[in-house]
Enzyme design. Structure first.
Site, short mmCIF file in Angstrom:
data_model
loop_
_atom_site.label_atom_id
_atom_site.label_comp_id
_atom_site.label_asym_id
_atom_site.label_seq_id
_atom_site.Cartn_x
_atom_site.Cartn_y
_atom_site.Cartn_z
N VAL A 1 -2.53 9.05 7.85
CA VAL A 1 -1.96 8.50 6.57
C VAL A 1 -1.58 7.33 6.73
O VAL A 1 -0.58 6.80 7.32
CB VAL A 1 -0.78 9.57 6.23
CG1 VAL A 1 -0.13 9.12 4.81
CG2 VAL A 1 -1.35 11.11 6.27
N PRO A 2 -2.31 6.35 6.09
CA PRO A 2 -2.22 5.02 6.61
C PRO A 2 -1.03 4.32 5.67
O PRO A 2 -1.23 3.42 4.80
CB PRO A 2 -3.61 4.25 6.09
CG PRO A 2 -4.06 5.56 5.04
CD PRO A 2 -3.52 6.60 5.47
N CYS A 3 0.14 4.55 5.99
CA CYS A 3 1.33 3.91 5.20
C CYS A 3 1.39 2.40 5.41
O CYS A 3 1.91 1.83 4.47
CB CYS A 3 2.47 4.77 5.64
SG CYS A 3 2.73 4.57 7.64
N HIS A 4 0.54 2.01 6.36
CA HIS A 4 0.70 0.56 6.51
C HIS A 4 -0.14 -0.21 5.32
O HIS A 4 -0.15 -1.37 5.12
CB HIS A 4 -0.15 0.15 7.95
CG HIS A 4 -1.52 0.52 8.07
ND1 HIS A 4 -1.80 1.87 8.33
CD2 HIS A 4 -2.69 -0.08 7.75
CE1 HIS A 4 -3.22 1.81 8.46
NE2 HIS A 4 -3.67 0.72 8.08
#
Length: 178
Positions: free
Chosen positions: A137-140
């Protein structure tokens, strides 16, 4: 249900960890300074987890994470996640964040608006800070207003976030909306 399993593995950005259940990935530990530190952080989050060889589906997830962090465009959306215990709003945010492709970014406010929660940027930011599945889950890929970095809870903080965005080909200085 049996206790989660976990493994520690190296990537281009440092030693990471992954934990899983029968339903999918339970947690990802972003890079630490060493394999031991990654293991300690992951087991602090999941004290019941036991280190074990990853099943084939989890090994593929590890290989895909290593590939992505090595600079190859790799789609992680097929990795099954175990959302047990994740509140509904966070679940919605995480599922949406998974659709942001590598090399692209949105702001917390963009995400809130798209999810029909105008003024919910802070709630989206809090969900990002609690993300148990970073990288998958690419929160970046979610930035603060005006394309500012915002926070990042991994070792190295915002510098790690920027490094991940550079690896993926995103401009960390300004959002590249999709």
């Amino acid at each position: 249900m049996t206790a989660p399993g976990y493994a520690v593995f190296g990537t281009a950005i440092g030693d990471c960890g992954i934990a899983w259940s029968e339903r999918g990935v339970v947690a990802v530990q972003l890079p630490e300074g060493s394999e031991e530190e990654a293991r300690a952080r992951l087991t602090a989050r999941l004290p019941e987890a036991t280190e074990s060889p990853p099943p084939e589906v989890i090994q593929k997830a590890i290989d895909d994470i290593v590939s992505l962090m090595g600079g190859k465009r790799t789609d992680l959306t097929g990795i099954a996640l175990d959302y047990g215990g994740v509140p509904e709003f966070q679940h919605r945010v995480y599922e949406f964040i998974r659709t942001i492709p590598a090399g692209k970014t949105l702001t917390y406010g963009d995400v809130a608006n798209i999810l029909g929660v105008p003024g919910g940027a802070q709630a989206v930011g809090q969900a990002m800070g609690r993300n148990p599945f970073p990288i998958i889950v690419p929160c970046h890929r979610v930035l603060a207003a005006g394309g500012k970095d915002g926070g990042f809870s991994a070792r190295g903080g915002v510098a790690t976030k920027r490094r991940m965005l550079v690896i993926e080909g995103a401009l960390a200085d300004e959002p590249t909306l999709f």
